[in-house]
Design an enzyme around this catalytic site. Structure first.
Site, mmCIF file in Angstrom:
data_model
loop_
_atom_site.group_PDB
_atom_site.id
_atom_site.type_symbol
_atom_site.label_atom_id
_atom_site.label_comp_id
_atom_site.label_asym_id
_atom_site.label_seq_id
_atom_site.Cartn_x
_atom_site.Cartn_y
_atom_site.Cartn_z
ATOM 1 N N GLN A 1 32.792 47.160 39.763
ATOM 2 C CA GLN A 1 32.639 47.450 38.329
ATOM 3 C C GLN A 1 31.757 46.395 37.652
ATOM 4 O O GLN A 1 32.116 45.214 37.626
ATOM 5 C CB GLN A 1 34.025 47.425 37.664
ATOM 6 C CG GLN A 1 34.014 47.612 36.161
ATOM 7 C CD GLN A 1 35.401 47.408 35.548
ATOM 8 O OE1 GLN A 1 36.211 46.637 36.065
ATOM 9 N NE2 GLN A 1 35.672 48.102 34.470
ATOM 10 N N GLY A 2 30.655 46.822 37.067
ATOM 11 C CA GLY A 2 29.757 45.895 36.375
ATOM 12 C C GLY A 2 29.798 46.099 34.871
ATOM 13 O O GLY A 2 28.902 46.735 34.297
ATOM 14 N N TYR A 3 30.853 45.588 34.247
ATOM 15 C CA TYR A 3 30.952 45.658 32.781
ATOM 16 C C TYR A 3 30.653 44.278 32.177
ATOM 17 O O TYR A 3 29.733 44.108 31.395
ATOM 18 C CB TYR A 3 32.368 46.062 32.354
ATOM 19 C CG TYR A 3 32.658 47.542 32.274
ATOM 20 C CD1 TYR A 3 31.957 48.463 33.042
ATOM 21 C CD2 TYR A 3 33.662 48.022 31.440
ATOM 22 C CE1 TYR A 3 32.246 49.821 32.964
ATOM 23 C CE2 TYR A 3 33.957 49.377 31.351
ATOM 24 C CZ TYR A 3 33.255 50.268 32.113
ATOM 25 O OH TYR A 3 33.550 51.604 32.033
ATOM 26 N N SER A 4 31.473 43.253 32.566
ATOM 27 C CA SER A 4 31.420 41.945 31.894
ATOM 28 C C SER A 4 30.115 41.208 32.190
ATOM 29 O O SER A 4 29.535 41.348 33.273
ATOM 30 C CB SER A 4 32.581 41.068 32.364
ATOM 31 O OG SER A 4 33.787 41.747 32.186
ATOM 32 N N GLU B 1 41.821 52.136 34.041
ATOM 33 C CA GLU B 1 41.931 50.800 34.638
ATOM 34 C C GLU B 1 43.247 50.157 34.220
ATOM 35 O O GLU B 1 43.949 49.571 35.036
ATOM 36 C CB GLU B 1 40.739 49.938 34.189
ATOM 37 C CG GLU B 1 40.804 48.521 34.745
ATOM 38 C CD GLU B 1 39.572 47.679 34.410
ATOM 39 O OE1 GLU B 1 38.658 48.178 33.724
ATOM 40 O OE2 GLU B 1 39.541 46.518 34.842
ATOM 41 N N SER C 1 41.708 41.365 27.941
ATOM 42 C CA SER C 1 42.780 40.361 27.867
ATOM 43 C C SER C 1 43.967 40.887 27.041
ATOM 44 O O SER C 1 43.818 41.816 26.242
ATOM 45 C CB SER C 1 42.246 39.068 27.242
ATOM 46 O OG SER C 1 42.087 39.260 25.852
ATOM 47 N N ASN C 2 45.129 40.259 27.242
ATOM 48 C CA ASN C 2 46.319 40.737 26.524
ATOM 49 C C ASN C 2 46.182 40.594 25.013
ATOM 50 O O ASN C 2 46.715 41.403 24.256
ATOM 51 C CB ASN C 2 47.560 40.005 27.046
ATOM 52 C CG ASN C 2 47.994 40.545 28.400
ATOM 53 O OD1 ASN C 2 47.259 41.308 29.028
ATOM 54 N ND2 ASN C 2 49.172 40.155 28.856
ATOM 55 N N GLU C 3 45.448 39.567 24.577
ATOM 56 C CA GLU C 3 45.239 39.414 23.125
ATOM 57 C C GLU C 3 44.492 40.641 22.590
ATOM 58 O O GLU C 3 44.823 41.173 21.526
ATOM 59 C CB GLU C 3 44.428 38.140 22.818
ATOM 60 C CG GLU C 3 45.175 36.840 23.049
ATOM 61 C CD GLU C 3 45.226 36.425 24.526
ATOM 62 O OE1 GLU C 3 44.532 37.038 25.355
ATOM 63 O OE2 GLU C 3 45.987 35.490 24.843
HETATM 64 C C1 LIG Z 1 39.933 37.700 38.237
HETATM 65 C C2 LIG Z 1 39.081 38.497 37.313
HETATM 66 C C3 LIG Z 1 38.483 39.644 37.789
HETATM 67 C C4 LIG Z 1 37.637 40.378 36.955
HETATM 68 N N1 LIG Z 1 36.997 41.483 37.464
HETATM 69 C C5 LIG Z 1 36.064 42.115 36.709
HETATM 70 C C6 LIG Z 1 35.273 43.173 37.273
HETATM 71 O O1 LIG Z 1 35.437 43.546 38.439
HETATM 72 N N2 LIG Z 1 34.334 43.737 36.502
HETATM 73 C C7 LIG Z 1 34.114 43.381 35.205
HETATM 74 O O2 LIG Z 1 33.257 43.963 34.549
HETATM 75 N N3 LIG Z 1 34.851 42.380 34.642
HETATM 76 C C8 LIG Z 1 35.804 41.742 35.364
HETATM 77 N N4 LIG Z 1 36.540 40.711 34.822
HETATM 78 C C9 LIG Z 1 36.211 40.254 33.469
HETATM 79 C C10 LIG Z 1 37.289 40.480 32.434
HETATM 80 O O3 LIG Z 1 37.333 41.804 32.012
HETATM 81 C C11 LIG Z 1 36.990 39.495 31.292
HETATM 82 O O4 LIG Z 1 37.227 38.187 31.786
HETATM 83 C C12 LIG Z 1 37.859 39.737 30.081
HETATM 84 O O5 LIG Z 1 37.489 40.925 29.437
HETATM 85 C C13 LIG Z 1 37.780 38.564 29.064
HETATM 86 O O6 LIG Z 1 36.457 38.260 28.772
HETATM 87 P P1 LIG Z 1 35.882 36.769 28.860
HETATM 88 O O7 LIG Z 1 36.275 36.223 30.202
HETATM 89 O O8 LIG Z 1 34.457 36.786 28.510
HETATM 90 O O9 LIG Z 1 36.706 35.929 27.782
HETATM 91 P P2 LIG Z 1 36.430 35.893 26.210
HETATM 92 O O10 LIG Z 1 36.124 37.252 25.717
HETATM 93 O O11 LIG Z 1 35.448 34.821 25.935
HETATM 94 O O12 LIG Z 1 37.844 35.459 25.682
HETATM 95 C C14 LIG Z 1 38.339 34.106 25.758
HETATM 96 C C15 LIG Z 1 39.724 34.071 25.111
HETATM 97 O O13 LIG Z 1 39.638 34.425 23.720
HETATM 98 C C16 LIG Z 1 40.509 35.523 23.442
HETATM 99 N N5 LIG Z 1 39.868 36.430 22.471
HETATM 100 C C17 LIG Z 1 38.597 36.873 22.512
HETATM 101 N N6 LIG Z 1 38.362 37.703 21.461
HETATM 102 C C18 LIG Z 1 39.522 37.792 20.763
HETATM 103 C C19 LIG Z 1 39.934 38.519 19.601
HETATM 104 N N7 LIG Z 1 39.095 39.317 18.943
HETATM 105 N N8 LIG Z 1 41.215 38.370 19.172
HETATM 106 C C20 LIG Z 1 42.092 37.567 19.837
HETATM 107 N N9 LIG Z 1 41.754 36.846 20.941
HETATM 108 C C21 LIG Z 1 40.488 36.973 21.415
HETATM 109 C C22 LIG Z 1 40.712 36.237 24.762
HETATM 110 O O14 LIG Z 1 41.933 36.925 24.793
HETATM 111 C C23 LIG Z 1 40.713 35.070 25.747
HETATM 112 O O15 LIG Z 1 41.982 34.465 25.774
HETATM 113 C C24 LIG Z 1 37.421 39.972 35.615
HETATM 114 C C25 LIG Z 1 38.062 38.817 35.144
HETATM 115 C C26 LIG Z 1 38.870 38.084 35.977
HETATM 116 C C27 LIG Z 1 39.510 36.830 35.435
#
Ligand SMILES: Cc1cc2nc3c(=O)[nH]c(=O)nc-3n(C[C@H](O)[C@H](O)[C@H](O)COP(=O)(O)OP(=O)(O)OC[C@H]3O[C@@H](n4cnc5c(N)ncnc54)[C@H](O)[C@@H]3O)c2cc1C
Length: 404
Positions: free
Chosen positions: A126-129, A244, A389-391
């Site tokens: 999956q290429g989203y992030s 998902e 994320s849970n938030e």
């Molecule tokens: C082990 C692992 C596997 C993964 N696999 C994939 C994958 O296969 N494909 C893919 O596309 N992605 C993948 N991801 C990415 C994952 O979806 C993102 O890490 C996630 O969406 C959080 O984004 P970020 O890491 O950029 O953190 P950020 O968005 O920078 O967030 C950092 C912190 O701030 C909090 N935060 C951010 N915005 C808000 C808000 N508006 N209100 C309250 N709190 C907030 C978040 O909850 C978090 O605690 C994976 C991540 C992990 C850790």
């Protein structure tokens, strides 16, 4: 609401349990129980066993190779997989891209991509992030510029789980940047062997290679690999996320972890010779996590009952339950790994990452089950981050259900 299972459902559960007891390879069961790293062949091999039985894609309609089960049967199957200690399959094709192609793909795309996805002859990621787009996914900037019948993709995706095992990647890319950020995103399917793609591993906190950063430099992809309309991929991306979030963890897996934890607490002796389970403070923690698990089970069964009565099976019907489930199952999963650390005590301290690697044959320090304890504790911090994320899940519930 009726949460009891019918006689037919009970018979189905017995059939599934019997099959899984026979068919799950003991060496894979051992790896799951002891937290030992799976290899691609392990997971693909297990996939093919379920495929041969016709049970690999419970959520797919029968005409595309699904088993034609009711929602309750799917629920039972998922739970039994976890209870049997079966390995988790790679979920990106079966539970994410597959349902998207079935709902939005052209006939040609279904014909080309679904059969090898079902048989695991092609593995997906999956290429989203992106480095600058996680929670705020709409800010993604990996671009696809049209050149005749091809997209030319430039940019980078991050945290791409199992990209090093995968043959194909489904991606969200930016195809225009005029209006709202959500407009101008397109869903495309990319063959990872295409020239211009490179990868760098990301080792997680437990020391194992699970995710990657993937780079795209002038990567040419046929426009025919676009799913749905150009610039309208955001809706498709969200449809996929509901799937998902529901596939993040099976309650059978949680029940197995709880059972392991209880047996450790029953065996582990405190200084006076009493088992840990009889220590009131620890006993209360065990009871609390078990109650939380049962409450989540009741929540799930209520959702299954509601959706069954309405005859709805698709991602659009899942709704806010997917967000609640994602939060609660991840919190309970993490709590179970924390309690296991507490129960194992000093034996959780030696952190031998090699002991979890394929091919390690040294004797364990302490009990065998203690080896994987710290890595599992560290590894499962991820479950409250990925799939949104849970938030962010709390924010969605506040907006969608509570109207805040
Ligand atoms: C082990 C692992 C596997 C993964 N696999 C994939 C994958 O296969 N494909 C893919 O596309 N992605 C993948 N991801 C990415 C994952 O979806 C993102 O890490 C996630 O969406 C959080 O984004 P970020 O890491 O950029 O953190 P950020 O968005 O920078 O967030 C950092 C912190 O701030 C909090 N935060 C951010 N915005 C808000 C808000 N508006 N209100 C309250 N709190 C907030 C978040 O909850 C978090 O605690 C994976 C991540 C992990 C850790």
């Amino acid at each position: 609401m009726d949460i009891s299972f019918s006689a037919d459902d009970d018979a189905f559960r017995r059939e599934v349990r019997g099959f899984l007891a026979e068919a799950t390879p003991p060496e894979l069961k051992y790896k799951v129980e002891n937290g030992i790293e799976m290899q691609r062949d392990d997971v693909v091999g297990w996939h093919k066993i379920l495929y041969a039985k016709g049970w690999v894609a419970p959520n797919w309609p029968k005409e595309h190779g699904g088993p034609g089960w009711t929602l309750t049967q799917k629920y039972i199957f998922d739970e039994e997989l976890g209870l049997a200690g079966a390995p988790r399959l790679i979920t990106f094709g079966l539970n994410m891209c597959g349902p998207v192609l079935i709902a939005f793909g052209t006939d040609a795309q279904k014909h080309r991509f679904l059969p090898p996805m079902l048989s695991a002859d092609e593995v997906w990621c999956q290429g989203y992030s992106e480095p600058g787009a996680g929670s705020d996914l709409a800010s993604l900037s990996t671009s696809a510029a049209r050149d005749g019948d091809e997209w030319v993709i430039n940019g980078s995706k991050i945290w791409t789980t199992k990209a090093h095992w995968a043959d194909w990647c489904f991606m969200l890319v930016r195809t225009s940047s005029g209006g709202r950020r959500q407009e101008g995103i397109t869903f495309v399917l990319v063959d990872l062997r295409t020239p211009g793609i490179s990868m760098r591993p990301i080792y997680l906190i437990d020391g194992l290679h699970e995710t990657n950063q993937v780079f795209f430099e002038d990567v040419r992809v046929p426009v025919a690999n676009t799913v749905g309309e150009v610039d309208r991929g955001w809706g498709i991306g969200k449809y996929l996320l509901a799937h998902e979030r529901m596939s993040g963890g099976s309650l059978g897996t949680h029940k197995t972890l709880l059972r392991q934890l209880k047996s450790i607490a029953a065996e582990d002796e405190l200084s006076g010779g009493r088992p840990l389970a009889e220590e009131p403070a620890f006993g209360a923690k065990l009871a609390e996590v078990e109650l939380e698990l049962r409450a989540l089970e009741a929540f799930n069964l209520r959702a299954v009952d509601r959706l069954s009565q309405r005859g709805e099976l698709g991602g659009q019907a899942i709704g806010v339950e997917a967000n609640v489930f994602k939060i609660r199952q991840s919190e309970i999963h993490q709590r179970l790994t924390e309690l296991k650390m507490e129960a194992i005590g000093y034996y959780a301290m030696p952190y031998l990452i090699g002991a979890l690697s394929h091919g390690w044959n040294e004797p364990p320090i302490g009990a065998e089950y203690a080896n994987g304890c710290t890595p599992a504790y560290l590894q499962f911090r991820k479950v409250s981050i990925y799939s949104g994320s849970n938030e962010i899940q709390h924010n969605i519930i506040a907006k969608a259900r509570l109207g805040l």
